[in-house]
Design an enzyme around this catalytic site. Structure first.
Site, short mmCIF file in Angstrom:
data_model
loop_
_atom_site.label_atom_id
_atom_site.label_comp_id
_atom_site.label_asym_id
_atom_site.label_seq_id
_atom_site.Cartn_x
_atom_site.Cartn_y
_atom_site.Cartn_z
N HIS A 110 4.78 -0.12 -0.19
CA HIS A 110 5.65 -0.62 0.89
C HIS A 110 4.88 -1.60 1.38
O HIS A 110 3.31 -1.83 1.32
CB HIS A 110 6.15 0.20 1.96
CG HIS A 110 5.10 1.18 2.69
ND1 HIS A 110 4.69 2.18 2.18
CD2 HIS A 110 4.44 0.78 3.74
CE1 HIS A 110 3.81 2.74 2.89
NE2 HIS A 110 3.62 1.99 3.94
N HIS A 134 0.82 -1.14 -0.19
CA HIS A 134 -0.06 -0.11 0.11
C HIS A 134 0.71 1.08 -0.04
O HIS A 134 2.13 1.25 0.24
CB HIS A 134 -0.83 -0.02 1.25
CG HIS A 134 -0.24 0.18 2.53
ND1 HIS A 134 0.39 -1.08 3.16
CD2 HIS A 134 -0.16 1.10 3.28
CE1 HIS A 134 1.12 -0.47 4.22
NE2 HIS A 134 0.83 1.02 4.29
N ASP A 168 0.86 5.14 1.74
CA ASP A 168 0.03 5.79 3.09
C ASP A 168 -0.60 7.04 2.43
O ASP A 168 -0.03 7.75 1.71
CB ASP A 168 1.35 6.12 3.97
CG ASP A 168 1.73 5.16 4.87
OD1 ASP A 168 1.08 3.76 4.66
OD2 ASP A 168 2.76 5.21 5.52
N ARG A 226 7.38 -8.90 15.59
CA ARG A 226 7.93 -7.51 15.19
C ARG A 226 6.82 -6.36 15.76
O ARG A 226 5.64 -6.83 15.76
CB ARG A 226 8.14 -7.53 13.70
CG ARG A 226 8.65 -6.20 13.14
CD ARG A 226 9.03 -6.38 11.79
NE ARG A 226 9.53 -5.31 11.26
CZ ARG A 226 8.53 -4.31 10.42
NH1 ARG A 226 7.23 -4.78 10.22
NH2 ARG A 226 8.93 -3.04 10.29
#
Ligand SMILES: C=C1C[C@]23C[C@H]1CC[C@H]2[C@@]12CCC[C@@](C)(C(=O)O1)[C@H]2[C@@H]3C(=O)O
Ligand SMILES: O=C(O)CCC(=O)C(=O)O
Ligand SMILES: [Fe+2]
Length: 393
Positions: free
Chosen positions: A303, A245, A247, A313
């Site tokens: 990304h 996607h 941002d 994570r």
């Protein structure tokens, strides 16, 4: 609290059932609902080659920082910053809030669940609804104070968690402003070129805990904070942490824990490049609104997050946008007879609504004319997705 941001989502509720939020740690095998076949993700098959150009790292205390940022913005749409002035203790404290929250039992986390038409709270990534498979992650979004949610989850010690968020917000807001002016400065744009930026006095994402909710002054910037958790995954090669996607921001500042997972798509669209975590470093993504403001000169970066077999994570995104009353359009200085404005004006709210409806076609849906070479660079991403564009002239 910039409550107007939340309006964007009321018209596009996302009905993700709480049953989708598994207690990940109890799963020893990847359920089918989480298996991403390569044909469901056009980019999945391409490996991350060992010998690629690394994502730029800019030292903000370096006299050449402006120039390097300009280069990174034009060529990458992403870079990392070091010596950015945000104390490591502030980053660590915020990471501990995220760890504390995500390590709670599922029923506790669900006390802070995001409602289908809401913006803040715990849930799957909002973009989940655009994909046939589930993502191996959970998130907590904050727009405005997290007080109410935190009180439900930590009735006795919510104040320390609220304080950590407030401090993080303050520091990030300052850094976001600095970065914004460096990025625009590298294009030769000053405050005078943006009439809304002059009175853009500071506003917080989070109102002080316990205090009355303040109305946000017109002209102040808005933001959201997103905590992401990617648990260790039994079959990481077939899972997806967060799907590709861009941002919907001016810029996003991302802190990642010391486990890698973030990958950016190079503009040729052929390969994913890992953004390795740097201790104390922060990743900066250019968002769709800066892409629009810069008339495509600074492209927003696609990304995604991949997952690991053995390691959890955490990432924390500070999503920085313009004041809610401001219409973002290509800066006058960057348009002219040979460079027509490529996008129509949009407010952040309006754009979030468009994104909620069209997802990765949102940018091309606000495009005014077909992609043309800009400074020798073709706006490749737009050219690819230009089906919905309104053509003029
Ligand atoms: C202010 C924003 C920006 C949002 C929506 C809203 C609150 C949460 C943000 C994210 C965070 C996670 C990725 C993303 C794609 C998502 O699903 O939620 C982002 C989205 C966007 O950048 O479009
Ligand atoms: O976890 C990551 O590295 C990416 C997170 C992200 O892209 C987001 O929150 O928008
Ligand atoms: Fe993102």
């Amino acid at each position: 609290m910039p409550s107007r941001l939340a309006d964007a989502f009321r018209a596009h509720p996302v009905h993700l059932q709480p049953k989708h939020l598994h207690d990940f740690t109890s799963l020893k095998e990847l359920p089918d609902s989480y298996k991403w076949a390569s044909d469901e993700d056009q980019y999945r098959a391409q490996p991350d080659p060992a010998h690629h150009e690394p994502v730029p790292v800019v030292d903000l205390s370096d006299p050449n920082a402006l120039e390097e940022i300009g280069h990174a913005c034009r060529r990458w749409g992403v870079f990392q910053v070091v010596n950015h002035g945000v104390p490591t203790t502030v980053l660590d404290r915020m990471e501990n809030v995220a760890k504390g929250f995500f390590s709670l039992p599922a029923h506790q986390k669900l006390k802070a669940a995001r409602s289908p038409d809401g913006i803040s709270g715990y849930g799957l990534a909002r973009i989940s609804s655009f994909f046939p498979k589930l993502m191996w992650s959970e998130g907590f979004t904050m727009v405005g104070s997290p007080l109410e949610h935190f009180q439900r989850v930590w009735p006795h010690d919510y104040t320390q968690f609220c304080d950590a968020v407030e401090e993080y917000d303050k520091q990030m807001q300052k850094l976001a402003q600095t970065l914004m002016w460096l990025m625009l400065g590298s294009l030769g744009i000053t405050k005078e070129d943006l009439n809304w930026a002059n009175n853009s006095n500071s506003t917080t994402t989070t109102t002080p805990r316990g205090g009355p909710k303040k109305e946000v002054a017109a002209g102040s910037s808005s933001a959201a904070i997103q905590l992401n958790h990617y648990p260790a995954c039994p079959d990481p090669d077939r899972a997806m942490g967060l799907a590709p996607h861009t941002d919907s921001t001016l810029l996003t500042i991302l802190h990642q824990s010391n486990t890698s997972g973030l990958q950016v798509l190079r503009d040729d669209g052929a390969r994913w490049v890992t953004v390795p975590p740097i201790r104390g470093g922060l990743v900066v993504h250019i968002g769709d609104l800066l892409h629009i403001l810069s008339n495509g000169l600074c492209p927003s970066v696609v990304h995604r997050a991949v997952v690991n077999r053995d390691r959890n994570r955490i990432s924390i995104a500070y999503l920085h946008g313009p004041p809610s009353n401001v219409r973002i359009s290509p800066v006058q200085k960057l348009v002219g007879p040979s460079q027509p404005p490529l996008y129509r004006a949009v407010t952040w709210n309006e754009y979030l609504g468009t994104k909620a409806k069209h997802f990765n076609k949102a940018l091309s849906s606000v495009r005014l004319c077909a992609a043309a070479p800009i400074n020798g660079l073709v706006d490749a991403k737009d050219q690819k997705n230009n089906n919905n564009a309104v053509k003029v002239g």
